[in-house]
Design an enzyme around this catalytic site. Structure first.
Site, PDB file in Angstrom:
ATOM      1  N   GLU A  95     -15.430 140.677  35.363  1.00  0.00           N
ATOM      2  CA  GLU A  95     -15.316 139.506  34.483  1.00  0.00           C
ATOM      3  C   GLU A  95     -15.694 139.914  33.063  1.00  0.00           C
ATOM      4  OE1 GLU A  95     -14.343 136.621  32.788  1.00  0.00           O
ATOM      5  OE2 GLU A  95     -14.383 135.948  34.889  1.00  0.00           O
ATOM      6  N   ASP A 122     -12.150 144.539  31.354  1.00  0.00           N
ATOM      7  CA  ASP A 122     -10.912 144.249  32.061  1.00  0.00           C
ATOM      8  C   ASP A 122     -10.847 145.098  33.333  1.00  0.00           C
ATOM      9  OD1 ASP A 122      -8.362 143.314  32.644  1.00  0.00           O
ATOM     10  OD2 ASP A 122      -7.369 144.780  31.364  1.00  0.00           O
ATOM     11  N   ASP A 144      -6.422 132.388  35.101  1.00  0.00           N
ATOM     12  CA  ASP A 144      -5.765 131.678  34.001  1.00  0.00           C
ATOM     13  C   ASP A 144      -4.268 131.645  34.285  1.00  0.00           C
ATOM     14  OD1 ASP A 144      -4.658 130.835  31.526  1.00  0.00           O
ATOM     15  OD2 ASP A 144      -6.416 131.614  30.479  1.00  0.00           O
ATOM     16  N   LYS A 148       2.689 128.413  29.656  1.00  0.00           N
ATOM     17  CA  LYS A 148       3.894 128.435  28.838  1.00  0.00           C
ATOM     18  C   LYS A 148       4.765 129.642  29.201  1.00  0.00           C
ATOM     19  CE  LYS A 148       1.620 126.085  24.969  1.00  0.00           C
ATOM     20  NZ  LYS A 148       1.230 126.169  23.544  1.00  0.00           N
ATOM     21  N   ASP A 180      -4.818 126.074  41.600  1.00  0.00           N
ATOM     22  CA  ASP A 180      -4.416 124.677  41.655  1.00  0.00           C
ATOM     23  C   ASP A 180      -3.134 124.456  40.866  1.00  0.00           C
ATOM     24  OD1 ASP A 180      -5.984 125.304  39.336  1.00  0.00           O
ATOM     25  OD2 ASP A 180      -6.017 123.180  38.833  1.00  0.00           O
ATOM     26  N   THR A 218     -15.558 126.794  44.265  1.00  0.00           N
ATOM     27  CA  THR A 218     -15.889 127.228  42.910  1.00  0.00           C
ATOM     28  C   THR A 218     -15.913 125.997  42.008  1.00  0.00           C
ATOM     29  OG1 THR A 218     -13.667 127.519  41.964  1.00  0.00           O
ATOM     30  CG2 THR A 218     -14.501 129.310  43.357  1.00  0.00           C
ATOM     31  N   ARG A 219     -16.492 126.159  40.839  1.00  0.00           N
ATOM     32  CA  ARG A 219     -16.536 125.015  39.920  1.00  0.00           C
ATOM     33  C   ARG A 219     -15.141 124.666  39.412  1.00  0.00           C
ATOM     34  NH1 ARG A 219     -17.498 126.868  34.258  1.00  0.00           N
ATOM     35  NH2 ARG A 219     -17.424 129.144  34.262  1.00  0.00           N
ATOM     36  N   TYR A 220     -14.260 125.668  39.296  1.00  0.00           N
ATOM     37  CA  TYR A 220     -12.893 125.381  38.882  1.00  0.00           C
ATOM     38  C   TYR A 220     -12.180 124.548  39.939  1.00  0.00           C
ATOM     39  CZ  TYR A 220     -13.712 128.958  35.343  1.00  0.00           C
ATOM     40  OH  TYR A 220     -14.224 129.676  34.287  1.00  0.00           O
TER      41      TYR A 220
END
Length: 247
Positions: A95, A122, A144, A148, A180, A218-220
């Site tokens: 991370e 990375d 992420d 777009k 999600d 997870t919090r996400y």
């Protein structure tokens, strides 16, 4: 597509990889700065100074029974919960976002976790230096989505990255993906389907809606559920070496 060499090269879909995103968010507080200075140096995964590979088992005081990698661990909730539940497993979390790293460091300190190592850069360079068949599991959770169209080349999942994950997984090892964002789930399925070394483990139409066994969340994910978005859980197994051409 054949199995990749150790260093993934650029393709039409994926140019030379680079980290896309923030490295730091809110200003760190005193205790967070202390953990970065005192804890992280002893847990940081650094690459050998030359082109040698890095055996992940050597990162831990005693060789673990297995080594799992989580790519982009966010705040570290999943990683810390798994490490606490399975002290015999060695965990590597990758991370580059500093604020996520300090959250994981706080959990490591609070729970006295000794089986986590952190790559705060990375992950691509790390994957390229790992030897073949060295990991038992790889997680990519709520990455992420870069929604777009012009941004989609930035998505971590690509033909090249899946081939590299397949290379470092042991035979039968698992790659688990959660999102999600339906478009990203479909994107991942398409690329996994054309990866000759991975096979989707789903056996029923509802499998992709079920969380993984022992899943702490997870919090996400909590935010997604609160917003009415339905998570997708995908699991792929590494095919035995030598069977790729017949898979």
């Amino acid at each position: 597509m054949s199995e990749m060499s150790r260093q993934p090269g650029p393709s039409a879909e994926e140019p030379e990889r680079a980290f896309f995103g923030r490295r730091k968010g809110k200003r760190l507080r005193g205790e967070q700065e202390r953990r970065l200075a005192d804890l992280l140096p002893n847990l940081r995964v650094s690459l050998p100074p030359d082109d040698r590979t890095l055996d992940p088992r050597t990162l831990f005081p005693a060789p673990p029974e297995a080594v799992w990698l989580e790519i982009g661990f966010g705040g570290g909730e999943h990683l810390a919960a798994q490490a606490a539940a399975q002290p015999e497993i060695g965990f590597i979390g990758a991370e580059p976002f500093v604020n996520g790293v300090v959250k994981l460091l706080a959990a490591i300190e609070a729970r006295s976790l000794r089986n986590i190592r952190i790559r705060d850069e990375d992950v691509t360079a790390l994957l390229a230096r790992l030897p073949d068949a060295c990991l038992d599991r790889v997680y990519l959770l709520y990455p992420d989505p870069w929604p777009k169209r012009r941004q989609r080349k930035r998505r971590f999942v690509s033909d090249a990255s899946l081939a590299e994950i397949g290379r470092v997984l042991k035979d039968g090892g698992l790659f688990r993906f959660a999102s999600d964002i339906d478009d990203y789930a479909g994107w991942t399925l398409v690329r996994a389907a054309r990866c000759p070394v991975l096979t989707w483990t789903a056996r029923a139409a509802s499998d992709w809606t079920k969380a993984f066994p022992g899943w702490p969340g997870t919090r996400y994910e909590a935010k997604a559920l609160a917003a009415g978005r339905r998570p997708t859980y995908l699991e792929f197994a590494r095919l035995p070496r030598g069977s790729e051409t017949s898979a």
